[in-house]
Design a protein around this motif. Structure first.
Motif, PDB file in Angstrom:
ATOM      1  N   SER A 181       3.595  19.595 -54.597  1.00 48.27           N
ATOM      2  CA  SER A 181       3.213  19.598 -53.262  1.00 48.27           C
ATOM      3  C   SER A 181       3.691  18.260 -52.616  1.00 48.27           C
ATOM      4  N   PHE A 182       3.933  18.305 -51.491  1.00 49.90           N
ATOM      5  CA  PHE A 182       4.659  16.925 -50.888  1.00 49.90           C
ATOM      6  C   PHE A 182       4.047  16.986 -49.512  1.00 49.90           C
ATOM      7  N   LEU A 183       3.279  15.984 -48.995  1.00 45.32           N
ATOM      8  CA  LEU A 183       2.986  16.034 -47.572  1.00 45.32           C
ATOM      9  C   LEU A 183       3.497  14.455 -47.021  1.00 45.32           C
ATOM     10  N   TYR A 184       4.155  14.677 -45.894  1.00 44.79           N
ATOM     11  CA  TYR A 184       4.642  13.725 -45.263  1.00 44.79           C
ATOM     12  C   TYR A 184       4.193  13.525 -43.816  1.00 44.79           C
ATOM     13  N   GLN A 185       3.731  12.507 -43.130  1.00 46.82           N
ATOM     14  CA  GLN A 185       3.055  12.530 -42.070  1.00 46.82           C
ATOM     15  C   GLN A 185       3.633  10.944 -41.327  1.00 46.82           C
ATOM     16  N   ASP A 186       3.791  11.196 -39.961  1.00 40.07           N
ATOM     17  CA  ASP A 186       4.420   9.907 -39.331  1.00 40.07           C
ATOM     18  C   ASP A 186       4.198   9.897 -37.893  1.00 40.07           C
ATOM     19  N   GLN A 187       3.867   8.529 -37.344  1.00 41.88           N
ATOM     20  CA  GLN A 187       3.474   8.436 -36.139  1.00 41.88           C
ATOM     21  C   GLN A 187       4.546   7.374 -35.465  1.00 41.88           C
ATOM     22  N   ILE A 188       4.745   7.668 -34.170  1.00 43.39           N
ATOM     23  CA  ILE A 188       5.862   6.667 -33.424  1.00 43.39           C
ATOM     24  C   ILE A 188       5.187   6.613 -32.403  1.00 43.39           C
ATOM     25  N   HIS A 189       4.851   5.233 -32.158  1.00 44.45           N
ATOM     26  CA  HIS A 189       4.343   4.905 -30.698  1.00 44.45           C
ATOM     27  C   HIS A 189       5.207   3.944 -29.822  1.00 44.45           C
ATOM     28  N   ALA A 190       5.698   4.366 -28.773  1.00 45.98           N
ATOM     29  CA  ALA A 190       6.597   3.695 -28.070  1.00 45.98           C
ATOM     30  C   ALA A 190       6.349   3.237 -26.728  1.00 45.98           C
ATOM     31  N   LEU A 191       6.667   2.079 -26.134  1.00 46.48           N
ATOM     32  CA  LEU A 191       6.614   1.613 -24.556  1.00 46.48           C
ATOM     33  C   LEU A 191       8.186   1.238 -24.294  1.00 46.48           C
ATOM     34  N   TYR A 192       8.456   1.557 -23.192  1.00 43.47           N
ATOM     35  CA  TYR A 192       9.926   1.064 -22.722  1.00 43.47           C
ATOM     36  C   TYR A 192       9.610   0.731 -21.374  1.00 43.47           C
ATOM     37  N   ALA A 193      10.729  -0.212 -20.875  1.00 38.27           N
ATOM     38  CA  ALA A 193      11.063  -0.931 -19.359  1.00 38.27           C
ATOM     39  C   ALA A 193      12.498  -0.865 -19.232  1.00 38.27           C
ATOM     40  N   ILE A 194      12.901  -0.419 -18.186  1.00 35.32           N
ATOM     41  CA  ILE A 194      14.514  -0.526 -17.740  1.00 35.32           C
ATOM     42  C   ILE A 194      14.450  -1.011 -16.350  1.00 35.32           C
ATOM     43  N   TYR A 195      15.268  -2.216 -16.139  1.00 40.15           N
ATOM     44  CA  TYR A 195      15.253  -2.483 -14.748  1.00 40.15           C
ATOM     45  C   TYR A 195      16.850  -2.402 -14.207  1.00 40.15           C
ATOM     46  N   SER A 196      17.360  -1.475 -13.411  1.00 42.99           N
ATOM     47  CA  SER A 196      18.575  -1.588 -12.835  1.00 42.99           C
ATOM     48  C   SER A 196      18.705  -1.750 -11.524  1.00 42.99           C
ATOM     49  N   ASP A 197      20.019  -2.154 -11.167  1.00 44.07           N
ATOM     50  CA  ASP A 197      20.255  -2.824  -9.813  1.00 44.07           C
ATOM     51  C   ASP A 197      21.816  -2.736  -9.672  1.00 44.07           C
ATOM     52  N   SER A 198      22.115  -2.943  -8.187  1.00 40.90           N
ATOM     53  CA  SER A 198      23.630  -3.128  -7.938  1.00 40.90           C
ATOM     54  C   SER A 198      24.016  -4.230  -7.148  1.00 40.90           C
ATOM     55  N   LEU A 199      25.129  -5.153  -7.777  1.00 40.80           N
ATOM     56  CA  LEU A 199      25.467  -6.084  -7.251  1.00 40.80           C
ATOM     57  C   LEU A 199      26.666  -5.925  -6.425  1.00 40.80           C
ATOM     58  N   SER A 200      27.546  -6.708  -6.097  1.00 41.74           N
ATOM     59  CA  SER A 200      28.578  -6.398  -5.129  1.00 41.74           C
ATOM     60  C   SER A 200      29.790  -5.703  -5.891  1.00 41.74           C
ATOM     61  N   LYS A 201      29.740  -6.029  -7.089  1.00 43.22           N
ATOM     62  CA  LYS A 201      30.794  -5.142  -7.680  1.00 43.22           C
ATOM     63  C   LYS A 201      30.435  -4.349  -8.987  1.00 43.22           C
ATOM     64  N   PHE A 202      29.048  -4.499  -9.263  1.00 41.06           N
ATOM     65  CA  PHE A 202      28.649  -3.893 -10.465  1.00 41.06           C
ATOM     66  C   PHE A 202      27.295  -3.166 -10.449  1.00 41.06           C
ATOM     67  N   ASN A 203      27.100  -2.287 -11.297  1.00 40.15           N
ATOM     68  CA  ASN A 203      26.055  -1.388 -11.178  1.00 40.15           C
ATOM     69  C   ASN A 203      25.293  -1.866 -12.699  1.00 40.15           C
ATOM     70  N   TYR A 204      24.118  -2.305 -12.904  1.00 40.11           N
ATOM     71  CA  TYR A 204      23.730  -2.599 -14.300  1.00 40.11           C
ATOM     72  C   TYR A 204      22.198  -2.166 -14.566  1.00 40.11           C
TER      73      TYR A 204
END
Length: 788
Positions: free
Chosen positions: A475-498
């Protein structure tokens, strides 16, 4: 040579004036008939100005897509025989989907005049994150499953057992409607008719799970997005009485939407395989030869359902899928071991394995979304639970010292497997303008449980009861938990989008092995706990030129955690000469992924070029060792693996009756496993090519040919050999495209087989397996739509 010159000119002339940052899309259709309008002209003007900023022509589905800087615009749609249509619009930093744009017919145009254009097939659309696949554009998908769609998708490789790899990586994060789902454990259970689109995200940013090194494949199921009452029914019949049948219903108003569907799938198949292994032990040279013949009966029922309720700027949705699957399989395996020096047969046997399997899969999600007056502001929260319950029974008859199944078997063995998987997800995402850009942030928790009880033993001939072998049952029992937080900042400069992002993931993992013979595994392997915190940055840069050229570059750090099947240390002796064993102390892989790309579009010609590089620390590969004539195969962490490659995706409208969609991917793999053995290193170049061409024939017939080629691909101890095949399909529409009839000829030349070779210090091995892939399918479908 002409194509080479064209590609060179595209790159040499791409550094020109800039255009811009976010995507604006829509679909143009006739207000009179509701039909989409291919080749309509769409122009965008700055609000209050008569100077065109950019423009586009709709494709064969009436759809268009342009890049624009955020701001206020006026767009104008023109088409021969129709009134010009004009509208003001505000474009936010997240772009905008203008939806369906209905334009009226000119009053003076006579009703008898009818203008039609040939539909341009674009099954693959390049995006800033990767590509989007429209499965309805490939006739070879009709009547098949999700795996058939993926077989015809650029960069994707589907093996004989249904596992999926992307750009040479067998570790891919497969999502269903953006969610982690138990449905992804068996992609063949999802009918192609239920798929709206497939998103390939090669180098995902911090918003996505960091798991897997190959990237993300997101499967979007059909929901019924059109206003009014809609229905679609489809029936497929094929050789060996293969059957696929489905019906989908939906109704959508401005206040609510409900949808649902049912599909039935009966898919019998046969297969055969041969394995040969030459080995040397204590001066004895031996040959092992195994031959397998199999038959499989697969019967599935799938129900999908859902609904949306709208009030104000709020939307509450429920989505669900329920699937049952019954399998009845038979496999006959014969084997012998021969001393090559004396030609003496040392041993031989036949194993006849009858197997029945019952699966039930449930997938449910509750989703809340809120929009705001500011189009860049957004909130979404969801909770989902996905369950897969599987039971499997085997009855094995064994005949010793023979290659024939005459009389009663020498003994009967049997097994029962009771497996339960549960995946629960909580997630929230929020976006809001900050300074001159956009801040996106979110939280996600994944809770997974894998519980497997396995009994294998001797079957009593009278009672049929199993007396378990302690050396195999566990018998094999596998359990996992993955807790995540994220942040992304995006903007446009004169010639770029980032966009710059960071994701933090806390992993808590625990597995337990019980009901075992502890002499076969070490005590420390009975329980295993791991906890670790990781940070995963991502960077995306886009350089927009005129409406024909875009450059992009991306970077992300990722992780590939070992799954339950790889961690289970108990040997699997189902085939006594080929034993699989897991590794409980297997560590995750860490991946650094880079990509540089260019997209070019002009009229009916598009070309997307992507160069990519992945470095994997702790690469996991399957290592084979042979002891006393028995092969033991298990996963091990190697030092590193490096992958370099270039990918080209092209759509060409050659004439008004012929178009071609082609993709080509070439990459080099370098694997270093010297931490295990100096011989565990390998390198080599592999490549894929996929071509789909559509030709409009007389009598309103559409012919489509789909060709695939996969060059040999290396592993630490060998390689997979080349695979190639051709599919041919015919389709015709009737009654204003409400009815369609198609015929698909899969694997026309019967060449789609799977073969490879492995080698080690004292052995070399070849294998070949061929399922029945040369089949014919006939499909008829009916579509109904009634506007509200």
């Amino acid at each position: 040579m002409k194509n080479l010159i064209l590609v060179s000119l595209i790159f040499l002339n791409s550094f020109q004036a800039l255009s811009q940052s976010v995507t604006v899309s829509g679909t143009v259709l006739s207000a009179d008939s509701g039909k989409v309008l291919p080749y309509a002209q769409v122009a965008f003007y700055k609000s209050g100005s008569d100077k065109i900023v950019t423009g586009s022509t709709t494709d064969g589905n009436g759809a268009f897509e342009v890049g624009l800087e955020p701001g206020k615009y006026r767009y104008v749609v023109t088409f021969i025989g129709y009134e010009d249509y004009s509208q003001e619009v505000k474009i936010g930093k997240r772009g905008k989907d203008l939806g369906e744009i209905a334009i009226p017919v000119k009053a003076e145009v006579m009703k008898e005049v009818k203008v039609e254009g040939n539909e341009i097939k674009r099954p693959v659309l390049a995006t800033m994150e990767g590509m989007e696949i429209d499965p309805d554009q490939t006739i070879a998908n009709v009547g098949g499953s999700l795996l058939d769609i993926l077989r015809n998708t650029p960069s994707v490789n589907v093996s004989d057992d249904g596992s999926v790899s992307l750009r040479g990586s067998g570790s891919t994060n497969i999502l269903i409607d953006g969610r982690n789902s138990a449905l992804a454990s068996d992609l063949e259970q999802i009918p192609a008719s239920a798929i709206e689109s497939v998103e390939i995200i090669n180098n995902p940013n911090a918003k996505y799970d960091a798991s897997s090194d190959g990237g993300v494949i997101n499967i979007k199921l059909k929901r019924g997005e059109e206003i009014g009452a809609n229905a679609r029914a489809e029936l497929t019949m094929g050789t060996r009485m293969r059957t696929n049948a489905s019906v989908n219903l939906s109704q959508r108003t401005t206040k609510y939407a409900v949808y649902g569907g049912y599909s039935f799938r009966k898919w019998p198949r046969v297969g055969r395989g041969v394995t040969e292994r030459r080995s040397s032990f204590d001066g004895d040279n031996e040959l092992l030869r195994q031959e397998q013949n199999s038959t499989n009966e697969d019967l599935e029922n799938t129900i999908n359902y859902g609904g949306d309720y709208f009030w104000g700027q709020n939307k509450l949705s429920i989505e669900g899928v329920f699937n049952t699957e019954d399998e009845d399989d038979f496999q006959s395996s014969s084997a012998f071991i021969q001393n090559l020096d004396t030609e003496e047969i040392l041993t031989s046997y036949v194993r006849d394995n009858s197997e029945t399997e019952e699966n039930a899969t449930y997938d449910n999600a509750l989703i809340y979304e809120r929009d705001f007056d500011d189009e860049d502001k957004f909130f979404r929260a969801s909770a989902s639970i996905s369950i897969r319950d599987q039971t499997e029974n085997q009855d094995i008859s064994i005949y010793n010292n023979t290659l024939l199944t005459e009389g009663d078997p020498d003994r009967r063995e049997g097994s029962t497997t009771d497996e339960f998987r549960n995946t629960s997800v909580l997630q929230a995402d929020y976006a809001t303008p900050v300074l001159s850009g956009l801040l996106e942030a979110g939280y996600k928790s994944i809770f997974r449980k894998f519980d497997n009880d396995y009994i294998y033993g001797l079957v009593d001939g009278a009672s049929g009861e199993i007396t378990p072998y302690d050396s195999i049952s566990n018998s094999f029992l596998y359990q996992d938990q993955i807790h995540a937080l994220y942040a992304i900042y995006s903007d446009s400069l004169s010639k770029f989008n980032y966009a710059v992002g960071l994701r933090a993931e806390q992993t808590i993992l625990q597995n337990e092995l019980s009901n075992v013979n502890t002499s076969l595994v070490s005590p420390e392997d009975l329980n295993n706990e791991q906890q670790y915190l990781n940070f995963f940055p991502s960077v995306q840069l886009a350089y927009f030129l005129n409406d024909k050229n875009t450059f992009k570059t991306t970077y992300s750090r990722r992780i590939d955690r070992p799954n339950a099947w790889r961690l289970n240390p108990f040997p699997d002796f189902a085939d006594s000469l080929n034993v699989r064993v897991g590794e409980p102390n297997l560590q995750p892989e860490y991946i650094n992924s880079f990509e540089l790309g260019h997209m070019y579009q002009s009229g009916g010609f598009t070309l997307t070029t992507n160069a990519f590089y992945r470095r994997i620390d702790g690469q996991v590969d399957w290592i084979v060792r042979v002891e006393d004539g028995i092969s033991y195969r298990g996963p091990q962490n190697l030092n590193t693996a490096n992958f370099y490659g270039v990918e080209l995706i092209n759509t060409t409208q050659v004439t008004d009756w012929w178009n071609v969609n082609a993709s080509y991917s070439i990459f080099e793999s370098r694997i270093d496993g010297t931490n295990l053995d100096n011989s565990f290193t390998n390198s080599g170049v592999s490549w894929y090519a996929k071509v789909t061409t559509d030709v409009s024939l007389p009598l309103s017939l559409n012919l489509q040919l789909t060709g695939n080629y996969f060059a040999p691909e290396i592993e630490a101890q060998g390689r997979d050999l080349a695979r190639y095949y051709l599919d041919a399909s015919l389709q015709r529409y009737f009654w204003d495209k409400q009815v369609s009839v198609s015929a698909s000829f899969r694997d026309v030349f019967d060449t789609r087989n799977y073969a490879g070779e492995n080698y080690g210090e004292n052995f070399s091995q070849t294998y070949e397996y061929n399922r029945e892939t040369q089949i014919v399918l006939l499909t008829a479908s009916y579509t109904f739509n009634q506007d509200m």
